[in-house]
Design an enzyme around this catalytic site. Structure first.
Site, PDB file in Angstrom:
ATOM      1  CG  ASP A   1       7.637   4.947 -11.690  1.00 12.46           C
ATOM      2  OD1 ASP A   1       8.217   3.847 -11.825  1.00 12.46           O
ATOM      3  OD2 ASP A   1       6.396   5.066 -11.751  1.00 12.46           O
TER       4      ASP A   1
ATOM      5  CE  LYS B   1      -4.767  -2.410   1.264  1.00 16.22           C
ATOM      6  NZ  LYS B   1      -5.054  -1.051   0.753  1.00 16.22           N
TER       7      LYS B   1
ATOM      8  CB  SER C   1      -0.944  -0.042   1.205  1.00 20.93           C
ATOM      9  OG  SER C   1      -1.939   0.932   1.113  1.00 20.93           O
TER      10      SER C   1
END
Length: 535
Positions: free
Chosen positions: A313, A327, A302
């Site tokens: 990224d 999740k 999460s």
């Protein structure tokens, strides 16, 4: 009206309240229901009330008291939500209060972790600086009574409830300690007990900081900032998110905000009941950067995956370890009646490159889902492919795939047996019953001889071969428990981190993280130049 009738009516009202939230969010807000939809909904409600009435009136035993609540709390509502996804959930009053306490990051009590073992309630560890720690309560103490009330027959949750209370109030704790001829009595004054999400922070190598983050709660971003600032001239950071289940999205965003450049995307949310939302770094790191290695495992989930994905990224951190849980469903918590709450999935998380974090759960049992039986192949086949800012390939649709794999060390049956019997925990307070140790304590041959004798006294079978294979692991666990008991939890955690092979391997990737950081700087400079030329 009888109490039984009132309870039944409340249970039905609560159930239909949950249904109303679901209906409002997923039908009325998106599009007007057709007459056919409304008719089907009315028929479904009528069917449920008919079934409930038949059960309540004709079941072999009266459905009263806690059983009436259980039918709704643990039966009807969870069953309905489970059909939707694995993470939408209902919180009864006890769970709801615990969730709010966890998010606040503090509570009022005496400050210790307790655990039930073979019908006895043991002190696992007092938190440093709390009333129990200052009074001299120690790991291994057996709680005999609280305020004169015997702990016999009580579970750890019931004893913990007795220990909590308003700030400034007194509680009398009586414990039994090995090596003491009679019980020990402590007069403790309850206080605010901070429960920090950063449970360990220290310079693990000269110039290299280490932070272990347990969850994301209201104080997390400030804790992380304070830890980083406390390291001074930082040459590198190992950010340990293993086992972190997530928590508050706002805190994950704020942690990223202070590590990324201003204006960089952190995460986006996409749903159908609300407009899509994109979070960006509004504060930024102000140009203060250093190489970061983030350590993750299969139980990193999460909000912890949001941080990992965003920094990966943007080439801001090197991710090492195992593929994370996957999740990426966002739960909005709705307050219901009687201090209950509904955590309902309303969005999906996407990383800055557009990767879906959520793992597929269609047609998968909850057991298989939570035990990763449906995890995507390790070779990245069938995963969505995206690119980082500098053009590196990253994968989505099943958690965050690490840049470098570090496997969690495997245990053997003998190691599992030692943990099952709490051998290290009990040996520590046995060893310290009539002696103390210093901070330079080492597990040498005499200590191992005493450990072997202790295993025999506890009827835990062992052979020299059993002990030889994982000897470093055994010595580390012995030392960690003894240091925890003698000096406190932080010292024990540091002993474990100093030995942990995954952490030590993660440190070796800091040069690679530095190269990644250099690449990120180059990309940011190129984008700035392009914007300047365009103007």
């Amino acid at each position: 009206m009888t109490p039984r009738a009132r309870r039944a009516i409340f249970s039905l009202v609560l159930f239909f309240g949950v249904c109303a939230v679901l209906g409002t969010l997923f039908q009325s807000r998106v599009r007007a229901q057709s007459a056919e939809d409304e008719s089907q909904l009315r028929d479904s409600f009528k069917a449920f009330t008919s079934v409930y009435a038949l059960v309540e009136q004709n079941y072999a035993e009266p459905i009263t008291g806690d059983k009436a609540d259980t039918v709704i709390y643990d039966g009807a509502i969870p069953g309905m939500l489970r059909v939707l996804d694995p993470h939408s959930s209902f919180h009864d009053p006890k769970d709801y209060a615990k969730m709010q306490e966890d998010q606040r990051g503090h509570y009022y009590g005496v400050g210790m972790v307790i655990q039930q073992q073979e019908k006895k309630i043991y002190v696992v560890t007092p938190y440093e600086g709390t009333p129990s720690f200052r009074a001299g309560v120690r790991p291994g103490d057996i709680i005999d009574s609280v305020n004169g009330k015997s702990s016999e027959g009580l579970n750890s949750e019931q004893v913990a409830k007795e220990l909590k209370g308003p700030k400034g109030t007194h509680v009398t704790l009586t414990t039994i300690r090995e090596g003491q001829s009679k019980p020990l009595t402590f007069d403790l004054v309850r206080d605010e007990i901070p429960h920090p999400s950063v449970d360990l922070k220290y310079e693990i190598r000269p110039g290299v900081g280490y932070i272990h983050l347990t969850q994301f709660q209201q104080t997390t971003a400030k804790e992380v900032d304070d830890a980083i600032d406390g390291f001074g001239d930082l040459k590198g950071l190992v950010f340990d998110l293993r086992g972190n289940p997530g928590g508050l999205l706002s805190q994950a965003v704020e942690v990223c905000d202070h590590l990324l450049a201003r204006g960089q995307t952190i995460v986006s949310q996409r749903g159908r009941a609300y407009p899509d939302q994109v979070y960006t770094a509004t504060h930024g790191n102000g140009g203060h950067t250093f190489p970061i290695v983030i350590l993750v495992n299969r139980n990193t989930a999460s909000a912890a995956e949001i941080v990992s994905g965003a920094l990966q990224d943007h080439d801001r951190a090197l991710i090492v370890g195992e593929t994370t849980f996957g999740k990426g469903l966002v739960q909005t918590v709705y307050n219901l009646s009687e201090n209950t709450g509904l955590a309902l999935t309303t969005y999906h998380y996407y990383t800055p490159s557009g990767r879906l974090i959520q793992r597929d759960y269609n047609g998968v049992s909850l057991y298989d889902y939570y035990n990763h039986a449906n995890a995507l192949p390790a070779d990245n086949t069938n995963k969505e492919v995206k690119l980082t800012d500098s053009g590196r390939t990253v994968y989505g649709g099943g958690g965050i795939t690490p840049d470098e794999k570090i496997e969690t060390p495997k245990s053997n049956p003998f190691m599992d047996s030692l943990l099952y019997h709490y051998a290290f925990f009990h040996f520590a307070h046995h060893y310290l019953a009539n002696r103390t140790v210093t901070e330079d304590f080492k597990v040498d041959e005499p200590v191992m001889t005493e450990f072997k004798a202790f295993l025999t006294s506890q009827n835990i079978p062992w052979t020299n071969e059993d002990l030889t294979g994982p000897i470093d692991w055994i010595k580390d666990n012995i030392k960690a428990e003894i240091m925890t008991s003698q000096f406190g939890q932080l010292q024990g955690l540091r002993v474990r981190a100093d030995w942990d092979p995954m952490i030590q391997k993660a440190i070796t990737y800091l040069p690679e993280a530095q190269a990644l950081e250099d690449s990120a700087h180059k990309v940011l400079a190129q984008k700035a130049e392009a914007r300047s030329d365009a103007n």
